[in-house]
Scaffold this motif. Structure first.
Motif, PDB file in Angstrom:
ATOM      1  N   LYS A  59      12.506  43.934 -52.075  1.00 16.45           N
ATOM      2  CA  LYS A  59      11.111  43.952 -52.115  1.00 16.45           C
ATOM      3  C   LYS A  59      10.322  43.212 -50.689  1.00 16.45           C
ATOM      4  O   LYS A  59       9.781  42.767 -50.117  1.00 16.45           O
ATOM      5  N   ARG A  60      11.155  42.036 -51.115  1.00 11.44           N
ATOM      6  CA  ARG A  60      10.819  41.196 -49.728  1.00 11.44           C
ATOM      7  C   ARG A  60      10.961  41.315 -48.295  1.00 11.44           C
ATOM      8  O   ARG A  60      10.352  41.257 -47.555  1.00 11.44           O
ATOM      9  N   LEU A 100       9.118  43.919 -47.201  1.00 15.08           N
ATOM     10  CA  LEU A 100       7.787  43.375 -46.480  1.00 15.08           C
ATOM     11  C   LEU A 100       8.513  43.003 -46.092  1.00 15.08           C
ATOM     12  O   LEU A 100       7.087  43.427 -45.110  1.00 15.08           O
ATOM     13  N   LEU A 119       8.207  45.530 -42.939  1.00 17.85           N
ATOM     14  CA  LEU A 119       7.353  46.329 -42.638  1.00 17.85           C
ATOM     15  C   LEU A 119       6.969  45.870 -41.480  1.00 17.85           C
ATOM     16  O   LEU A 119       5.788  46.036 -40.401  1.00 17.85           O
ATOM     17  N   GLY A 120       6.741  43.994 -42.010  1.00 15.94           N
ATOM     18  CA  GLY A 120       5.787  43.524 -40.894  1.00 15.94           C
ATOM     19  C   GLY A 120       6.204  43.445 -39.550  1.00 15.94           C
ATOM     20  O   GLY A 120       5.380  42.536 -38.910  1.00 15.94           O
ATOM     21  N   ALA A 162       5.369  46.289 -37.738  1.00 15.39           N
ATOM     22  CA  ALA A 162       3.564  45.884 -37.467  1.00 15.39           C
ATOM     23  C   ALA A 162       3.857  45.369 -36.140  1.00 15.39           C
ATOM     24  O   ALA A 162       2.553  45.710 -35.702  1.00 15.39           O
ATOM     25  N   CYS A 179       4.344  47.109 -32.732  1.00 18.58           N
ATOM     26  CA  CYS A 179       3.317  48.360 -32.714  1.00 18.58           C
ATOM     27  C   CYS A 179       2.209  47.278 -32.297  1.00 18.58           C
ATOM     28  O   CYS A 179       1.280  48.091 -31.066  1.00 18.58           O
ATOM     29  N   ALA A 180       1.836  46.433 -32.339  1.00 24.04           N
ATOM     30  CA  ALA A 180       0.532  45.361 -32.003  1.00 24.04           C
ATOM     31  C   ALA A 180       0.629  45.082 -30.399  1.00 24.04           C
ATOM     32  O   ALA A 180      -0.224  45.420 -30.111  1.00 24.04           O
ATOM     33  N   GLN A 236       0.650  48.113 -28.659  1.00 25.24           N
ATOM     34  CA  GLN A 236      -0.601  48.833 -28.366  1.00 25.24           C
ATOM     35  C   GLN A 236      -1.375  47.937 -27.409  1.00 25.24           C
ATOM     36  O   GLN A 236      -2.240  47.966 -26.771  1.00 25.24           O
ATOM     37  N   CYS A 237      -1.198  46.368 -27.159  1.00 24.62           N
ATOM     38  CA  CYS A 237      -1.721  45.663 -26.543  1.00 24.62           C
ATOM     39  C   CYS A 237      -1.158  46.198 -24.495  1.00 24.62           C
ATOM     40  O   CYS A 237      -1.539  45.462 -23.733  1.00 24.62           O
ATOM     41  N   PRO A 292      -2.443  47.976 -22.217  1.00 26.95           N
ATOM     42  CA  PRO A 292      -2.902  49.134 -21.878  1.00 26.95           C
ATOM     43  C   PRO A 292      -2.483  49.864 -20.549  1.00 26.95           C
ATOM     44  O   PRO A 292      -1.519  49.415 -20.274  1.00 26.95           O
ATOM     45  N   ALA A 341     -13.976  55.233 -29.256  1.00 23.44           N
ATOM     46  CA  ALA A 341     -14.312  54.172 -30.490  1.00 23.44           C
ATOM     47  C   ALA A 341     -15.306  52.309 -29.458  1.00 23.44           C
ATOM     48  O   ALA A 341     -14.756  51.976 -28.665  1.00 23.44           O
ATOM     49  N   PRO A 342     -15.607  52.090 -30.979  1.00 26.13           N
ATOM     50  CA  PRO A 342     -16.404  50.601 -30.586  1.00 26.13           C
ATOM     51  C   PRO A 342     -15.486  50.035 -30.419  1.00 26.13           C
ATOM     52  O   PRO A 342     -14.739  49.880 -30.469  1.00 26.13           O
ATOM     53  N   GLY A 343     -15.537  48.946 -29.622  1.00 25.78           N
ATOM     54  CA  GLY A 343     -14.878  47.739 -28.781  1.00 25.78           C
ATOM     55  C   GLY A 343     -13.698  48.980 -27.995  1.00 25.78           C
ATOM     56  O   GLY A 343     -13.199  48.236 -26.840  1.00 25.78           O
TER      57      GLY A 343
END
Lengths: 293, 1016
Positions: B8-9, B12, B15-16, B19, B22-23, B26-27, B29, B308-310
């Motif tokens: 499980k760990r 996790l 997944l982290g 993520a 992905c972040a 996305q940063c 542009p 979207a806002p922002g």
């Protein structure tokens, strides 16, 4: 933190009589077996949970479950559902609708900890600005939440959670939105048919672009009362309040109807109506099917 | 920890990691976000169109930005608006002007705040603030641009309101940065912030523009971030490259925007006047923009986008200008830019056209380049136009087109295509040049015209020639248009652009007795000569043949229709400074002389004009007296009217005199947005009365224009229409916020302010539409019945030669002549209503209170009720008209109702082209016979027999007439008369004319004491 320390908080939140009445027996109810039979469990219903509906943050009405109060009860399970929000300002020739197909999965790591991954898998948004209309369909936000039960007794449990907003939104051109939401939730169940749920969280979002970052901070609190008049039906009535950089954002009555189909499966229909404050959304609703065990 | 927990760990952790990846993705542009992440947008946006470079002699070219300090530095051209305090970007190619900014005016502003704001604001036209492009002219050329400003949607609160400007010089680049937000005055979100960077580099043929929008608000927006090009209907015609486009555009549908949107690589526009400038715009980071194009306004921008806002938007484009007729010059700049920006191979296509004379004029030869349809056809909806150009005076032309494609060149003359299209293919090699074969088209037919004026007392020797097809069936064959624009105006024969100078539409101005030669379509015409309603008309038949010059010689005579103690005046006149016409000043002044109008209120839309240079050039200062003024034309819907779903504008108001001062924004005219009429009057009175000094309290005149005019693109043009007043219903006695007609009684500026009804005059006749004028008259009569005694006027509202001919109708101000003209006394007479309004017939009404016309008599006046003895009092009516003006009926109107209709005893001249038969009627009637028994007002009118009319939709306004004489009032417009009909000659001179004259009211006090209005 000493896991007994939050009793002081429990007294504040639930009232001295209830907390104190349970304090001594609770010393013996902290074992895992007791948790299974404690405030979170019911014989023929899925674990207790508050109204799990959110108005997002940073002006975005849906960021998966960011900005919602999670259940204070640990579980493993999943949910599949849809959410919808509505903002109509006829005199301003403005209208906005958003709808999301949301997925969520929770895995219990041990008796006190569990992790939730939630995503707006399909997000539809439309904004009607007079006759300028857009209606993108894209992938929404993702959150990852770590929950940890801080204190439990026979009738109550307090859980800390830390939620991360991950920038999987595809609709933005220049910014990636991330966030962090520390908070706690609680459940108090003096009777098998009654429970009280609540929580406080401190969501922070950051809109990041190459040119800089802008932040929002929207502290929020919820309080819901749940009543299980007759199995399998449960009714919840509550309220959410939120503040932000713009001042008081909203006070939202909310309600939910939940049908516990089996001991693990449920369907719930929830809605909230923001009132007062600067929030302009008229309503938000969700319909979820889930299984928790 | 057991293996399950470890698993499980691990999940996790995975997944982290996912993520985080992905972040980070996305940063990054896709575009440089400039200032988008800075909520205050205080940073400096990056340069626009960075990969675009124009070359020239760099030693001579330097870009600079500066603030205008002297009005003399304003670019040339009637549309130039720059004033002291505005901002100039300039290099050796072009000059661009951005208007200065001021703080936003709250809707609930006090009069003091309005006065202060009016002094500070440089805003123009549709934009809620400065920071917009108001002038762009090639150096040495003229500005023909009304305005380019930024919008994010179609409602007023979507417009950008700039509140600050800063300038920078970045090396050789001159930069101006305007910062603001959506227009808060009309409900826009202050947190949606906008910054626009205008920049100019050496050699640039225009201005580079980058706009960044950041949604810092709480809600998402659907944004159509665009440049709004305000064409104003008739000042410029737009050309958009694309299939089925060119000069054709989908009709603008504000409700269903999709139906109007097209994607195209560039838009170009030009004004079709003699000293023309063409403009073009294109995106720098996208080959195609999203546009809606309408004769009034066009929007050129990004696709409609969810913000979207922002989040935010970046919009980069360039706006270029080129001298010369046609849009080809600016399109060549756009093609060159696209070669650099998008790697599109481009070639230069050159050619020559040979004609003995007349070249360099769109009327004689112009050419449109297009790709034929896929099937090789030339159907307008299937071809793909790319450019249009006008050969210069030597016959040479040049235009840039894409390489390696098949084109056709279609030549145009006199508003119509002529000859077969010429097919050619451009070389596939970039930067190649293709020389097209020399064109030797047939020589067009010409007319040499001369008009002489005979008779005594003619103030001048100017006249107008009007051509009309002899056979109505030939109309289509000789009509024309500006590539389809203005085709509804049905100019037949088409002699030139409808809203340009002479020759225009089917009319030509002639000065002195010198013959004038001009091209005309082949055909047979009646050639009419006219010089206003106080001269005869003449006509002759002329046949124009290809390659030949037909002679027209006509003579008209001066008449004495109007009293020598009356002076002709038109209080509603537009020229090239108005945003909706490009009519040149010299021709405008010549039109005053031709029609013998002595006093002009120069009432351009939202800008003041004096015609000073043209008056001097034409030596007309002793014959024409111009009172500079303005037509207040609010364009931003801001007024909430109960029962109306959308905010409204308040219609149009004229005001004069306003000192013409080019150092001030709008040449001295006040800013007229976000106000009720009374608030405008509060602003206006100190300005228009400033010349009175110690002599008088009042000097100027404020006029309510066309009170029941309709609306255009949601902008009301008549105030009575705005407040939904049914004139058959009495006006309320008191103001009520829920009763719009009662708004007339409100003093919006406070108890010391002017009421919305406190205008001096009301336009009763405007142009030629009889039913429209009857509606205006209904409103006037309603005011009089309510005791709001206002003088009625008759104005042409002329914008060009043809559509609203100058001086038809006009006012005859009684008690003054050219030799005794004095603006103070003149305006006092106007306010008092000592006037006759007419498009031909002169109507004189004289009241003898005791029945003795040899004793004291009175004429019209709304200020002085006349005490009468009803038993003895008599009213004398005299009607005169030029022989070509038919008079069939005289109507005496008491308190809004026809008390007596006279059809007998009216003489009719036998020869409409003769000089005899001016006096049509003289007679008198007793007030008792008119049914006057109490205080009353009396108006006398004369002209053609008034048709039966009715109100078909029960709004109280007349909207149908029995024009065809079948006894049923179901027509909106009179049919075109046939030769021999009573209306034929008048209709040739003034299309749609329904001869009609009226005197202002005579107020009779029967009861003694204070005069009581009929509805009081």
């Amino acid at each position: 933190m000493n896991r007994h320390a939050p009793y002081a908080l429990a007294i504040t939140l639930f009232g001295a009589d209830a907390a104190l009445a349970q304090a001594t027996p609770a010393q013996e109810q902290l074992a895992p077996t007791v948790v299974a039979a404690g405030p979170c469990a019911r014989p023929r219903s899925a674990p207790r949970a508050p109204i799990e509906l959110s108005l997002g943050a940073a002006g975005v009405p849906s960021l998966a479950d960011f900005g919602s109060t999670p259940s204070a009860c640990g579980y493993s399970g999943f949910s599949v559902g849809g959410r919808m929000g509505l903002l109509i300002a006829t005199s301003a020739f403005y209208g906005a609708i958003d709808a999301e197909a949301a997925l969520s999965g929770t895995v219990r790591i041990d008796e006190d900890s569990w992790v939730t991954l939630a995503i707006d898998a399909v997000r539809y948004r439309t904004v009607i600005n007079a006759s300028v209309v857009t209606a993108p369909i894209d992938l929404g936000a993702t959150t990852l939440t770590v929950h940890h039960a801080l204190a439990t007794d026979a009738d109550a449990q307090v859980t800390l959670f830390l939620r991360a907003l991950l920038p999987t939104e595809l609709g933005n051109r220049f910014v990636a939105r991330i966030g962090l939401e520390p908070g706690f939730s609680f459940v108090f169940s003096p009777h098998r048919r009654w429970s009280l749920h609540g929580g406080v969280s401190l969501p922070v979002t950051a809109a990041i672009s190459a040119a800089g970052t802008s932040f929002t901070f929207t502290p929020r609190a919820t309080f819901d009362a749940a009543w299980l008049p007759v199995d399998p039906f449960e009714a919840l009535l509550g309220v959410e309040a939120r503040v932000g950089f713009d001042g008081f954002e909203f006070l939202a009555p909310r309600l939910a109807l939940r049908a516990h189909l089996t001991k693990t499966a449920y369907i719930d229909l929830a809605a909230m109506l923001p009132l007062l404050g600067v929030e302009r959304s008229l309503a938000r609703a969700s319909l979820n099917f889930g299984m928790r065990w | 920890m057991d293996s399950r927990a470890r698993s499980k760990r691990a999940t996790l952790r995975g997944l982290g990691a996912a993520a985080l990846s992905c972040a980070l993705a996305q940063c990054a542009p896709s575009k440089d976000p400039g200032c988008l992440a800075n909520p205050s947008l205080q940073c400096v946006p990056p340069p626009a169109c960075r990969s675009l470079e124009y070359r020239c002699d760099a030693r001579r070219s330097r870009a600079r930005v500066f603030r205008m300090t002297r009005p003399e530095t304003r670019p040339r051209g009637l549309d130039a608006l720059a004033s002291v305090g505005d901002w100039v970007l300039q290099n050796d190619q072009v000059t661009a002007v951005i208007d200065d900014v001021a703080p936003a005016l709250p809707l609930s502003a006090s009069t003091a705040q309005r006065v202060q704001h009016n002094r500070a604001t440089h805003s123009h036209h549709l934009a809620p603030s400065g920071g917009t492009l108001i002038d762009l002219a090639p150096n040495g050329g003229e500005d023909h641009l009304n305005q380019v400003y930024q919008i994010t949607g179609i409602v007023p609160r979507d417009a950008v309101h700039y509140t600050s400007i800063e300038t920078r010089e970045e090396g050789e680049t001159a930069v101006l940065i305007a910062r603001g937000f959506l227009d808060v005055s009309t409900g826009g979100d202050r947190e949606v912030r906008v910054v626009t960077r205008y920049e100019m580099r050496p050699c640039d043929p225009g201005v580079r523009v980058r706009t960044e929008l950041h949604n810092g608000g709480r809600i998402a927006w659907s944004s159509y971030l665009s440049d709004a090009w305000f064409f104003g209907d008739r000042s410029q015609t737009a050309f958009v490259q694309g299939r089925g486009l060119g000069f054709r555009h989908p009709q603008l549908d504000l409700v269903d925007l999709d139906a109007s949107l097209v994607r195209a690589p560039y838009l170009a526009a030009s004004s079709h006047t003699g000293s023309d400038t063409s403009y073009a715009t294109f995106l720098c980071d996208d080959p195609l923009f999203h546009s809606v194009v309408d004769p009034t306004i066009a929007a050129i921008g990004l696709p409609r986008t969810y913000v979207a806002p922002g989040d935010g938007l970046v919009f980069e484009r360039m706006i270029v200008a080129a001298s010369g007729s046609g849009v080809g010059g600016a399109i060549s700049h756009a093609m060159e830019a696209r070669r650099q920006l998008f790697g599109e191979p481009v070639v230069t296509v050159r050619g020559t056209v040979e004609l003995p004379r007349g070249l360099g004029d769109e009327r004689v030869a112009s050419v449109v380049f297009y790709e034929p349809s896929a099937s090789g056809g030339d159907e307008p909806e299937a071809i793909t136009p790319w450019a249009e150009t006008v050969p210069d005076a030597s016959g040479a032309y040049s235009v840039m087109l894409p390489a390696g494609r098949s084109f056709r060149a279609q030549w145009w003359r006199l508003g119509r295509p002529f000859g077969a299209p010429q097919s050619f293919s451009t070389p596939a090699t970039d930067a190649a040049t293709l020389e097209l074969p020399v064109q030797r088209p047939t020589v067009p037919g010409r007319i040499r015209a001369q008009i002489t004026i005979t008779g005594e007392g003619s103030p001048g020797r100017e006249a107008e020639l009007i051509l009309v097809p002899v056979n109505e069936a030939d109309r289509d064959a000789v009509s024309g248009s500006v590539y389809g624009y203005f085709s509804a105006e049905r100019c037949a024969p088409y002699l030139g652009p409808t809203h340009g100078g002479s020759p225009g539409c089917n009319r030509v101005l002639l000065r002195n007795t010198a013959p004038l030669e001009f091209v005309a379509p082949v055909g047979t015409y009646w050639a009419y000569a006219q010089g206003g309603p106080e001269r005869t008309i003449a006509r002759t038949m002329v046949t124009v043949r290809e390659g030949e010059t037909a002679e027209v010689a006509l003579s008209i005579a001066q008449l004495r229709v109007f009293p020598s103690t009356a002076i002709s005046a038109d209080f509603h006149v537009h020229g090239g400074r108005s945003f909706d016409t490009s009519f040149p000043d010299n021709d405008r002044v010549l039109s005053f002389l031709v029609n013998d109008v002595a006093v002009i209120a120069a009432t351009d839309h939202d800008v003041t004009t004096s015609y000073g240079d043209a008056l001097t050039a034409l030596n007309a200062r002793a014959r024409v007296f111009v009172q500079p003024g303005v037509e207040m034309t609010p364009l931003i819907p801001s007024q909430r009217i109960p029962g109306a779903s959308l905010p409204r504008t308040i219609g149009h108001f004229n005001a004069w005199p306003i000192p013409y001062d080019p150092s001030h924004p709008r040449n001295g005219a006040p800013w007229d947005e976000l106000a009720q009429p009374g608030e405008l009057f509060d602003l206006l009175r100190p300005i228009i009365d400033s010349g009175a000094g110690a002599r008088r309290e009042r000097f100027g005149v404020v006029q309510l224009n066309h009170p029941y005019a309709g609306s255009k693109i949601g902008r009301d043009e008549g105030y009575f229409r705005t407040i939904r007043w049914n004139p058959t219903q009495p006006l309320p006695a008191e103001y009520s916020p829920s009763n719009p007609p009662s708004f007339l009684l409100l003093s919006p500026g406070g108890s010391n302010g002017q009421r919305n009804v406190d205008f001096d005059t009301i336009e009763v006749m405007q142009g030629t539409d009889l039913l429209e004028n009857l509606r205006h008259q209904q409103g006037w009569f309603g005011l009089l019945n309510a005791g709001h005694l206002r003088a009625g006027t008759a104005d042409s509202d002329t914008h060009s030669l043809a559509v609203e001919p100058m001086g038809y109708p006009r006012n005859l101000v009684l008690g003054m002549s050219r030799t005794t003209y004095d603006p103070f006394n003149f305006n006092a007479l106007v306010r008092e209503g000592r006037m006759v309004g007419t498009n031909g017939p002169y109507v004189e009404a004289t009241l003898a209170p005791d029945g003795d016309f040899g004793a004291t008599t009175y004429g019209p006046s709304v200020r002085a009720p006349r005490s009468v003895n009803v038993a003895n009092a008599r009213l004398r009516v005299v009607v005169r008209a030029a022989p070509w003006v038919p008079v069939e009926e005289i109507r005496i109107i008491v308190n809004g109702r026809v008390a007596r209709s006279i059809t007998e005893g009216i003489s009719r001249p036998t020869d409409p082209f003769g000089v005899d038969g001016i006096d049509r009627f003289t007679g008198d009637v007793s007030l008792a016979d008119l049914g006057v028994t109490r205080d009353a007002w009396i108006v006398v009118e004369a002209g053609l027999r008034m048709p039966l009319t009715r109100d078909s939709d029960n709004d109280g306004l007349l909207d149908r007439a029995d024009y065809d004489g079948d006894g049923v009032a179901n027509e909106e417009r009179p049919p075109a008369p046939r030769d021999g009909d009573t209306r034929f000659h008048g209709n040739a001179v003034v299309p749609g004319m329904w001869p009609w004259g009226f005197c202002n009211p005579i107020i009779v006090n029967v009861n003694g004491g204070a005069w009581e209005a009929p509805n009081q």
